[in-house]
Design a protein around this motif. Structure first.
Motif, PDB file in Angstrom:
ATOM      1  N   LYS A   1       0.864  -1.184   0.000  1.00  0.00           N
ATOM      2  CA  LYS A   1       0.000   0.000   0.000  1.00  0.00           C
ATOM      3  C   LYS A   1       0.895   1.226   0.000  1.00  0.00           C
ATOM      4  CE  LYS A   1      -3.273   3.041   1.264  1.00  0.00           C
ATOM      5  NZ  LYS A   1      -4.399   3.490   0.401  1.00  0.00           N
ATOM      6  N   THR A   2       0.700   2.112  -0.950  1.00  0.00           N
ATOM      7  CA  THR A   2       1.425   3.376  -0.952  1.00  0.00           C
ATOM      8  C   THR A   2       0.538   4.419  -0.306  1.00  0.00           C
ATOM      9  OG1 THR A   2       2.625   2.803  -2.968  1.00  0.00           O
ATOM     10  CG2 THR A   2       2.580   5.124  -2.345  1.00  0.00           C
ATOM     11  N   VAL A   3       0.954   4.905   0.859  1.00  0.00           N
ATOM     12  CA  VAL A   3       0.136   5.864   1.591  1.00  0.00           C
ATOM     13  C   VAL A   3       0.302   7.247   0.968  1.00  0.00           C
ATOM     14  CG1 VAL A   3       0.299   4.519   3.719  1.00  0.00           C
ATOM     15  CG2 VAL A   3       1.934   6.372   3.301  1.00  0.00           C
ATOM     16  N   ALA A   4      -0.540   8.172   1.418  1.00  0.00           N
ATOM     17  CA  ALA A   4      -0.572   9.506   0.810  1.00  0.00           C
ATOM     18  C   ALA A   4       0.785  10.205   0.875  1.00  0.00           C
ATOM     19  CB  ALA A   4      -1.639  10.357   1.487  1.00  0.00           C
TER      20      ALA A   4
ATOM     21  N   GLU B   1      -4.486   2.369   8.767  1.00  0.00           N
ATOM     22  CA  GLU B   1      -5.281   1.147   8.796  1.00  0.00           C
ATOM     23  C   GLU B   1      -6.630   1.371   8.129  1.00  0.00           C
ATOM     24  OE1 GLU B   1      -6.435   0.095  12.830  1.00  0.00           O
ATOM     25  OE2 GLU B   1      -6.251   2.192  13.433  1.00  0.00           O
ATOM     26  N   ASP B   2      -7.135   0.300   7.542  1.00  0.00           N
ATOM     27  CA  ASP B   2      -8.474   0.281   6.958  1.00  0.00           C
ATOM     28  C   ASP B   2      -9.301  -0.678   7.797  1.00  0.00           C
ATOM     29  OD1 ASP B   2     -10.727   0.389   5.373  1.00  0.00           O
ATOM     30  OD2 ASP B   2      -9.904  -0.879   3.794  1.00  0.00           O
TER      31      ASP B   2
ATOM     32  N   ILE C   1       5.040   6.758   0.954  1.00  0.00           N
ATOM     33  CA  ILE C   1       5.782   5.617   1.472  1.00  0.00           C
ATOM     34  C   ILE C   1       5.057   4.327   1.119  1.00  0.00           C
ATOM     35  CG2 ILE C   1       6.676   4.502   3.553  1.00  0.00           C
ATOM     36  CD1 ILE C   1       6.684   7.307   4.855  1.00  0.00           C
ATOM     37  N   GLU C   2       5.812   3.350   0.596  1.00  0.00           N
ATOM     38  CA  GLU C   2       5.234   2.044   0.305  1.00  0.00           C
ATOM     39  C   GLU C   2       5.268   1.195   1.572  1.00  0.00           C
ATOM     40  OE1 GLU C   2       5.399  -0.976  -3.398  1.00  0.00           O
ATOM     41  OE2 GLU C   2       7.303  -0.789  -2.305  1.00  0.00           O
ATOM     42  N   ALA C   3       4.141   0.576   1.896  1.00  0.00           N
ATOM     43  CA  ALA C   3       4.005  -0.171   3.142  1.00  0.00           C
ATOM     44  C   ALA C   3       3.570  -1.600   2.885  1.00  0.00           C
ATOM     45  CB  ALA C   3       2.987   0.520   4.048  1.00  0.00           C
ATOM     46  N   VAL C   4       3.894  -2.461   3.846  1.00  0.00           N
ATOM     47  CA  VAL C   4       3.425  -3.840   3.849  1.00  0.00           C
ATOM     48  C   VAL C   4       1.999  -3.863   4.400  1.00  0.00           C
ATOM     49  CG1 VAL C   4       3.766  -6.128   4.868  1.00  0.00           C
ATOM     50  CG2 VAL C   4       5.740  -4.761   4.177  1.00  0.00           C
ATOM     51  N   VAL C   5       1.125  -4.656   3.790  1.00  0.00           N
ATOM     52  CA  VAL C   5      -0.245  -4.802   4.274  1.00  0.00           C
ATOM     53  C   VAL C   5      -0.326  -6.026   5.175  1.00  0.00           C
ATOM     54  CG1 VAL C   5      -2.671  -5.151   3.654  1.00  0.00           C
ATOM     55  CG2 VAL C   5      -1.184  -3.723   2.202  1.00  0.00           C
ATOM     56  N   VAL C   6      -0.739  -5.814   6.421  1.00  0.00           N
ATOM     57  CA  VAL C   6      -0.905  -6.896   7.394  1.00  0.00           C
ATOM     58  C   VAL C   6      -2.386  -7.016   7.721  1.00  0.00           C
ATOM     59  CG1 VAL C   6      -0.336  -7.725   9.707  1.00  0.00           C
ATOM     60  CG2 VAL C   6       1.406  -6.536   8.346  1.00  0.00           C
ATOM     61  N   ARG C   7      -2.971  -8.185   7.483  1.00  0.00           N
ATOM     62  CA  ARG C   7      -4.394  -8.416   7.696  1.00  0.00           C
ATOM     63  C   ARG C   7      -4.628  -8.933   9.129  1.00  0.00           C
ATOM     64  NH1 ARG C   7      -8.837  -9.727   4.456  1.00  0.00           N
ATOM     65  NH2 ARG C   7      -8.100  -7.898   3.268  1.00  0.00           N
TER      66      ARG C   7
ATOM     67  N   THR D   1      -9.208  -5.832   9.658  1.00  0.00           N
ATOM     68  CA  THR D   1      -8.435  -4.603   9.480  1.00  0.00           C
ATOM     69  C   THR D   1      -7.188  -4.877   8.648  1.00  0.00           C
ATOM     70  OG1 THR D   1      -9.169  -3.730  11.623  1.00  0.00           O
ATOM     71  CG2 THR D   1      -7.212  -2.736  10.657  1.00  0.00           C
ATOM     72  N   ASP D   2      -6.907  -4.001   7.699  1.00  0.00           N
ATOM     73  CA  ASP D   2      -5.631  -4.012   6.995  1.00  0.00           C
ATOM     74  C   ASP D   2      -4.770  -2.913   7.589  1.00  0.00           C
ATOM     75  OD1 ASP D   2      -6.298  -6.099   5.331  1.00  0.00           O
ATOM     76  OD2 ASP D   2      -6.967  -4.824   3.689  1.00  0.00           O
ATOM     77  N   ASP D   3      -3.654  -3.323   8.210  1.00  0.00           N
ATOM     78  CA  ASP D   3      -2.706  -2.378   8.792  1.00  0.00           C
ATOM     79  C   ASP D   3      -1.530  -2.202   7.849  1.00  0.00           C
ATOM     80  OD1 ASP D   3      -4.040  -2.060  11.381  1.00  0.00           O
ATOM     81  OD2 ASP D   3      -3.430  -4.125  11.767  1.00  0.00           O
ATOM     82  N   TRP D   4      -0.935  -1.001   7.855  1.00  0.00           N
ATOM     83  CA  TRP D   4       0.138  -0.676   6.919  1.00  0.00           C
ATOM     84  C   TRP D   4       1.413  -0.321   7.676  1.00  0.00           C
ATOM     85  CZ3 TRP D   4      -4.019   3.196   5.247  1.00  0.00           C
ATOM     86  CH2 TRP D   4      -5.064   2.515   4.605  1.00  0.00           C
ATOM     87  N   TYR D   5       2.484  -1.059   7.392  1.00  0.00           N
ATOM     88  CA  TYR D   5       3.749  -0.875   8.099  1.00  0.00           C
ATOM     89  C   TYR D   5       4.906  -0.740   7.114  1.00  0.00           C
ATOM     90  CZ  TYR D   5       1.162  -2.893  12.073  1.00  0.00           C
ATOM     91  OH  TYR D   5       0.238  -3.167  13.045  1.00  0.00           O
TER      92      TYR D   5
END
Length: 255
Positions: free
Chosen positions: A94-97, A137-138, A100-106, A120-124
């Motif tokens: 996931k590229t946040v606003a 997070e979504d 930064i490109e992040a790993v998606v953790v479900r 929840t999809d968390d972004w790290y």
């Protein structure tokens, strides 16, 4: 990543031994009025609503911080008295606003009947010093098999939301940092209590664990203690105030 938002006032009806070298219980993380940048020392970690000047080039999706390795396929299964929690590192990005490109953790929570409670999809992402940053997070809350709320969702760089630290590169007792900041929605903070905690849960016995005290000004008086084992990741989350509640690691698979 942050079960503080979903913990209820339940008491786990089983025995878990936790022996930890705990420090001062004062876990207030007042803002120091500094600008957060990537870096491993205490002064560079974000506090409160400090601005975060993060450069995408300083980050990687290869997350190898020993306290929470996030290789795609890594999976942790935990249980409380009423919920089953499965956390899995996906192969999605996931590229946040902020760029930064992040790993998606479900993060999937189900009740004892197997019905969805929250997904929840968390972004790290990890900076060059080894700090794991939490970038958003979504959230989807379920009732009767349907999504009823997306409250608590946020993304770094959107509507004033700011990234925080999930796991510091060099944790030491007394280190304080924010985990996330989205005013009125997500304002979790943490303080390192120990790097030598011992935890016994169904998944095994773990020595030399990182122990943190997690609080939020949105819920005064509520405190959680979280434990992370080297080479494994999160092994225990316990609510200690104003009542007690535990989520224990049952099994895990780490590459």
């Amino acid at each position: 990543m942050h079960p503080m938002k979903r913990l209820t006032t339940l008491v786990l009806a089983c025995c878990v031994l936790v022996l930890a070298a705990c420090g001062d219980d004062d876990s207030g993380n007042d803002s120091q009025g500094t600008t957060a940048t990537t870096g491993g020392n205490a002064s560079s970690l974000p506090q409160g609503s400090d601005p975060a000047n993060l450069e995408p080039a300083d980050f990687t999706t290869k997350i190898d911080n020993p306290y929470w390795p996030m290789t795609p396929g890594n999976r942790w299964v935990s249980r409380s008295s009423e919920e089953r929690i499965v956390v899995e590192v996906t192969d999605r990005k996931k590229t946040v606003a902020g760029g930064i490109e992040a790993v998606v953790v479900r993060d999937t929570v189900t009740d004892n009947n197997g019905d969805f409670v929250e997904v929840t999809d968390d972004w790290y992402a990890q900076d060059r010093d080894g700090n794991i940053w939490y970038l958003g997070e979504d959230v989807r809350d379920f009732k009767g098999g349907k999504v009823v709320s997306r409250g608590g969702s946020w993304e770094h760089g959107v509507d004033g939301a700011l990234a925080g630290i999930a796991i510091p590169a060099d944790p030491e007792r007394g280190l304080k940092y924010r985990q996330e900041y989205y005013e009125g929605e997500a304002e979790d903070r943490a303080e390192v209590l120990s790097t030598d905690a011992r935890v016994i849960v169904p998944a095994g016995e773990f020595e030399g664990c990182l122990q943190t005290s997690d609080t939020t000004p949105l819920e005064p008086g509520v405190e959680e203690r979280k434990y992370y084992a080297k080479g494994v990741g999160p092994v225990l989350n316990e609510k200690v105030s104003p009542d007690r509640f535990r989520e224990e690691l049952v099994r895990y698979s780490v590459k």
